[in-house]
Design a protein around this motif. Structure first.
Motif, short mmCIF file in Angstrom:
data_model
loop_
_atom_site.label_atom_id
_atom_site.label_comp_id
_atom_site.label_asym_id
_atom_site.label_seq_id
_atom_site.Cartn_x
_atom_site.Cartn_y
_atom_site.Cartn_z
N UNK A 66 44.10 41.46 35.19
CA UNK A 66 42.70 41.53 34.77
C UNK A 66 41.99 40.19 34.95
N UNK A 67 42.72 39.09 34.81
CA UNK A 67 42.13 37.78 35.06
C UNK A 67 41.72 37.67 36.53
N UNK A 68 42.60 38.11 37.44
CA UNK A 68 42.25 38.12 38.87
C UNK A 68 41.05 39.03 39.11
N UNK A 69 41.02 40.18 38.42
CA UNK A 69 39.92 41.12 38.59
C UNK A 69 38.59 40.50 38.16
N UNK A 70 38.60 39.82 37.00
CA UNK A 70 37.38 39.16 36.54
C UNK A 70 36.91 38.10 37.52
N UNK A 71 37.86 37.34 38.06
CA UNK A 71 37.52 36.30 39.05
C UNK A 71 36.89 36.92 40.30
N UNK A 72 37.37 38.10 40.69
CA UNK A 72 36.93 38.72 41.93
C UNK A 72 35.59 39.43 41.80
N UNK A 106 39.42 47.51 40.83
CA UNK A 106 40.64 46.89 40.33
C UNK A 106 41.81 47.14 41.28
N UNK A 107 41.88 48.35 41.83
CA UNK A 107 42.99 48.70 42.72
C UNK A 107 43.03 47.80 43.95
N UNK A 108 41.88 47.35 44.40
CA UNK A 108 41.82 46.46 45.56
C UNK A 108 42.37 45.08 45.21
N UNK A 109 42.10 44.63 44.00
CA UNK A 109 42.55 43.31 43.57
C UNK A 109 44.06 43.25 43.45
N UNK A 110 44.68 44.35 42.99
CA UNK A 110 46.12 44.33 42.71
C UNK A 110 46.93 45.06 43.78
N UNK A 111 46.36 45.23 44.95
CA UNK A 111 47.04 46.04 45.98
C UNK A 111 48.35 45.41 46.45
N UNK A 112 48.56 44.11 46.25
CA UNK A 112 49.80 43.46 46.67
C UNK A 112 50.90 43.57 45.61
N UNK A 113 50.57 44.09 44.44
CA UNK A 113 51.57 44.20 43.37
C UNK A 113 52.66 45.19 43.77
N UNK A 114 53.86 45.04 43.20
CA UNK A 114 54.97 45.94 43.54
C UNK A 114 54.61 47.40 43.29
N UNK A 115 54.97 48.26 44.24
CA UNK A 115 54.66 49.68 44.11
C UNK A 115 55.71 50.40 43.27
#
Length: 582
Positions: free
Chosen positions: A522-528, A535-544
């Motif tokens: 969420x911190x990355x999301x707020x920055x973006x 939100x899904x675009x911000x965390x797309x690199x997270x483990x699936x």
């Protein structure tokens, strides 16, 4: 040996019941650092057990505010001693145990703004709280205040429609009302009331942080549709409450830059942003990366459902909150008390105390269990309020027992059918990806009889497809996925039943530290850009998550027929056997 390159990161904090924890997540969404402070073990001077003080009445449960402040001091010093590079922190956010409230003494804002970097926080904030031990989510001492609040707005259902939940003892508005009634002097000396989440954010900001929409939904005070404080609810609880709460903000808001205290004492960059903190359950939804139409099923001591909703239908059970990563949508929470302990009891009684034998029973019995349905509540259930074991054969006649393998399947099918029915009662819909079978057509008269035969809560659980003929036509491929967590998520055969009942694929995901990790996300999301960036675009690199089960052929036909039958039987039990109050 060469030093590793600096890693730009965001921090995710979790101020939970028993500890404060932090993780660092880099730009590739990898967790590369974590630290924690356990209240009972690391701060024994506060005399807590499980992070709380349980009072003599057995109902009042509180936690010392300065314990949370000192825990932050301790964890930051541990990070500093480990060589953590604070200069690489781009932003931070966090989570707090839901519903707890903190009461800032008049003048506390000035103390926050003038912190000296030469002293730890707890030494400078000792006189900043009008109440030193604050109520937390375990408190159940406000029944009278709950009834007053419901009466003020026209009843429990009216309050649920307005705020997302009927009145609950642990919800913050009722706790505030109790404090105003029993300790009016402390209330009058309070200039700001924070949730645990916004309190923690305030420590980092060096000024009062606003309450976010999502955690604010757990107070019985916020109108979840309009996202403003309900004047009727505020007026019922205490005077001048709106000015003490401040105005709520979207959960992805950047609420400011970090206080100069942390820049000077620990080396945070002056541009480090603080993104609004939220509740631990909403943060976990972010950590599991639920998307529209998804559902998370935590199969633990209690079973919990997290739902992503677009059009919620508030009810007398469960909770609806504003969504922490999409302010236009909602999330819902449902808790089922008879979870893993009930599964273990049936395993011991009918599967020779063996999970292997339990799995064999599921494998050897057919979907739908030949029409045999069971309800297993050895302790008073929350959703619905039923106690006891209730078994019905294919003719809907009550029976005293099933054969062992049938008993096992009846338990697991019953648990998952109840979850689907009650999730749909709050507005959740599973988007099917199979070919819809021809369903029974009801005349208007027959339909009216059908609806009259089922009480209102059960009727609102019924998908339209159970009431109207849709014919044989293909549905669009579903985006729906189920994320399974907790102990039972390791059992492949249990997950298969879950996939069959819901008609959706089941995935498993590592949810260790989900509130912390979700806070970093969420911190990355707020920055973006927050609301301007999915939100899904911000965390797309997270483990699936890993695919664990898909619906069996024919599952939809079996359970579309059984689910309305199960719902009617549940209502029948409710009408015939009301257990003792909890």
């Amino acid at each position: 040996m060469a030093e590793s390159a600096p890693r730009r990161c965001c921090l995710g904090w979790d101020f939970s019941t028993q500890q404060v924890k932090v993780v660092a997540v880099d730009a590739e969404m990898n967790v590369f650092y974590e630290e924690s402070v356990h209240f009972d073990r690391d701060l024994p001077e506060f005399g807590t057990r499980g992070g709380v003080h349980v009072h003599k009445d057995g109902l009042t449960v509180t936690s010392p505010v300065l314990m949370w402040v000192q825990a932050l001091d301790v964890i930051l010093e541990k990070m500093k001693a480990s060589g953590f590079d604070f200069s690489q922190v781009l932003a931070l956010s966090g989570a707090g145990q839901q519903h707890g409230s903190i009461y800032w003494q008049a003048g506390a804002q000035q103390a926050l703004r003038s912190l000296s970097p030469d002293l730890p926080l707890h030494q400078q904030l000792q006189a900043c709280f009008s109440i030193s031990d604050c109520p937390v989510w375990m408190d159940s001492s406000t029944t009278a205040q709950c009834r007053q609040l419901e009466a003020a707005v026209g009843g429990a259902q009216a309050l649920s429609c307005l705020t997302g939940s009927r009145a609950y003892e642990r919800f913050t508005g009722n706790q505030i009302a109790k404090i105003y009634q029993q300790n009016p002097k402390a209330y009058s000396h309070t200039e700001r009331i924070s949730l645990v989440s916004s309190f923690a954010a305030s420590l980092f900001l060096g000024s009062y942080s606003p309450i976010d929409y999502s955690d604010g939904s757990g107070m019985n005070l916020l109108q979840i549709q309009d996202k403003v404080w309900s004047q009727a609810c505020l007026g019922s609880c205490a005077p001048h409450l709106e000015e003490k709460l401040g105005q709520p903000v979207p959960s992805c808001s950047v609420v400011g830059a970090i206080s100069s205290y942390y820049v000077q004492r620990y080396g945070f960059p002056p541009g480090c942003k603080v993104v609004a903190f939220t509740g631990d359950n909403p943060a976990s939804l972010a950590g599991m990366r639920l998307e529209e139409g998804d559902i998370a099923v935590s199969l633990g001591t209690s079973d919990t459902l997290f739902l992503w909703l677009q059009e919620p239908m508030p009810a007398l059970e469960g909770h609806i909150f504003c969504n922490p990563v999409d302010p236009q949508h909602y999330m819902a929470l449902l808790c089922f008390k008879n979870g893993s302990l009930m599964r273990e009891k049936i395993r011991d009684e009918f599967a020779s105390c063996s999970w292997s034998e339990f799995s064999k029973a599921l494998q050897s019995t057919e979907m739908g269990n030949g029409g045999n349905l069971g309800f297993y509540f050895d302790v008073m259930e929350i959703t619905p309020e039923i106690i006891g074991r209730h078994r019905f054969n294919t003719e809907n006649h009550k029976v005293s027992a099933f054969p062992g393998d049938v008993e096992v399947r009846a338990l697991i099918e019953g648990q998952f059918m109840a979850k689907r029915i009650h999730a749909e009662g709050l507005g959740y819909r599973v988007t099917a990806s199979w070919i819809c079978p021809t369903l029974v057509t009801y005349s208007h008269v027959a339909l009216d009889h059908t609806l009259r035969a089922v009480s209102r809560p059960a009727y609102f659980c019924l998908p339209v497809s159970w009431l109207f003929k849709e014919g044989r036509r293909k549905k669009k491929v579903s985006k729906t996925k189920i994320l399974a967590t907790g102990g039972a998520s390791h059992n492949r055969d249990i997950l298969q039943v879950l996939a069959d009942v819901f008609g959706a694929p089941v995935y498993v995901i590592d949810t260790a530290n989900s509130a912390c990790v979700g806070s970093a996300y969420r911190a990355f999301h707020g920055l973006a850009g927050g609301t301007d960036m999915p939100f899904s675009e911000v965390v797309k690199l997270a483990p699936n998550p890993r695919l664990a089960a898909t619906p069996s052929p024919g599952a939809s036909q079996v359970y579309e027929a059984l689910l309305p039958k199960f719902a009617k039987l549940e209502q029948r039990i409710l009408s015939q056997t009301r257990g003792p109050p909890e």
